[in-house]
Scaffold this motif. Structure first.
Motif, PDB file in Angstrom:
ATOM      1  N   GLU A  58     -12.352   2.914   0.712  1.00 28.68           N
ATOM      2  CA  GLU A  58     -12.760   2.356   2.011  1.00 28.68           C
ATOM      3  C   GLU A  58     -13.639   3.332   2.789  1.00 28.68           C
ATOM      4  N   HIS A  85       0.889  -1.161   0.000  1.00 31.05           N
ATOM      5  CA  HIS A  85       0.000   0.000   0.000  1.00 31.05           C
ATOM      6  C   HIS A  85       0.932   1.216   0.000  1.00 31.05           C
ATOM      7  N   ASP A 103      -7.482   3.911  -2.736  1.00 31.35           N
ATOM      8  CA  ASP A 103      -7.720   2.948  -1.657  1.00 31.35           C
ATOM      9  C   ASP A 103      -8.404   3.636  -0.479  1.00 31.35           C
TER      10      ASP A 103
HETATM   11 MG    MG Z   1      -6.814   0.404   2.739  1.00 28.15          MG
END
Ligand code: MG
Ligand code: NDP
Ligand code: MG
Length: 332
Positions: free
Chosen positions: A195, A108, A191
């Motif tokens: 979320e 990430h 990302d």
């Molecule tokens: Mg995440």
């Protein structure tokens, strides 16, 4: 149009024989370490402390070592500890002990993109970001498949950063599905937005708002639960395999008409405006600063939020109906 790599575009050769340190043995760490090892690569698990992860790794046949020891000989260092502790581990354990020019790999982009980790100029820095939880990364691999990933190079000193990212992607099984080329910025920002607005925040609050409204109107909580929370999986499964058009074709005409007309009233322009605001707060770094501060205060919002959900009526109903829901599922 996005560039998508599959097995034929990727080779393990870029990493064959190299010493790979996997830091962390949690959700992703365990899946990656096992998959990379099963793909024939040389994996050492590096951990900070003797604990649950240490035991799990040992049970899986690894000989874990302390982080500083793991990175000392490694040519490839993969960060699979929680994002909020990566900076400390980087400063205290990795940076002072790593080999000059070793690769830094992330699942990430958070720490690199928000400049919490400043990588040395002579290291390749690349990312392989699974678009699914660690258990799924392992289970799909074992079953001969793979979870899709985003790949990106942030520093490409050797000229081979993307080749190595694809080797990692292949090693964890991802290229059996696909590795989509992205950037640290794009992966990190999408990302976080995803979320917040849909995967965790949006879906949860939409479920709760629908559930609580039906209960307030006097319908039985169990009936409301089936409709507004439990059935979501069945609808999402159809979307997952056939897209939104496939889902619309699988529901009744009444559901199509009601969904198309009322959906846009509930998720109206105002909601879109607030999704945009959330995305802007991610993009300009405000969310990241807020989250680092919350984390450093011991995550009071997260702790209280979990308690509130644990004690909610919808969770009580979930607990009450769990046996019924489980026994109805198809047997393996
Ligand atoms: Mg995440
Ligand atoms: P986890 O929370 O599962 O990581 C747990 C591991 O980190 C354990 O080995 C644990 O060791 C160790 N650890 C936790 N806290 C500390 C600490 N304070 N000091 C030292 N070690 C600690 O991480 P994830 O797998 O969820 O995330 C890893 C990376 O993967 C992140 O960058 C994340 O964004 C990314 N990612 C995660 C996804 C997911 O589904 N979870 C999906 C895609 C990317 P111990 O057992 O000793 O506590
Ligand atoms: Mg995600």
């Amino acid at each position: 149009i996005a560039k998508i790599y599959t097995d034929k575009d990727a080779s393990l050769d870029a990493l064959k024989g190299k010493k790979i340190a996997v830091l962390g043995y949690g959700n992703q760490g365990r899946a990656w370490a096992l998959n990379l090892r099963d793909s024939g690569l040389d994996v050492t698990v590096g951990l900070e402390r003797q604990g649950k992860s240490w035991e799990k790794a040992t049970k899986d046949g690894f000989t874990p070592v302390k982080t500083d020891e793991a990175v000392r000989n490694a040519e490839v260092i993969i960060f699979l500890v929680p994002d909020m502790i990566q900076r400390t581990i980087w400063l205290e354990k990795v940076k002072p002990n790593m080999k000059k020019g070793a690769d830094l790999v992330f699942a990430h982009g958070f720490n690199i993109h928000f400049r919490m980790i400043e990588p040395p100029a002579d290291s390749d820095v690349y990312m392989v970001a699974p678009k699914g939880p660690g258990d799924t990364v392992r289970d799909y691999y074992v079953a001969g498949g793979g979870v899709p990933v985003l790949v990106a190079a942030y520093q490409n000193v050797s000229g081979k950063a993307m080749e190595k990212a694809l080797a990692v992607a292949k090693g964890i099984g991802a290229t059996r599905s696909g590795a989509l080329e992205s950037s640290f910025k794009e992966e990190t920002e999408t990302d976080l937005v995803g979320e917040q607005t849909i995967l965790v925040g949006g879906i949860m609050e939409l479920m709760r708002a629908s559930f609580e409204t039906l209960v307030e109107m006097g319908y039985q909580p169990e009936v409301a639960y089936f409709e507004t929370i439990n059935e979501v999986k069945m609808i999402v499964d159809i979307i997952h395999s056939k897209g939104l058009s496939g889902m619309l074709r699988a529901v009744s005409d009444t559901a199509k008409y009601g969904g198309m007309t009322v959906g846009k009233k509930v998720i109206n322009e105002d909601v879109r405006k607030r999704i945009r605001e959330a995305a802007e707060r991610v993009r300009d770094g405000q969310f990241a600063s807020e989250w680092v501060e919350e984390y450093n205060r011991g995550m009071p919002t997260v702790v209280n939020g979990l308690k509130e959900v644990d004690n909610s009526l919808e969770q009580k109903v979930a607990n009450e109906l769990r046996d019924l829901i489980e026994r109805g599922k198809p047997k393996k």
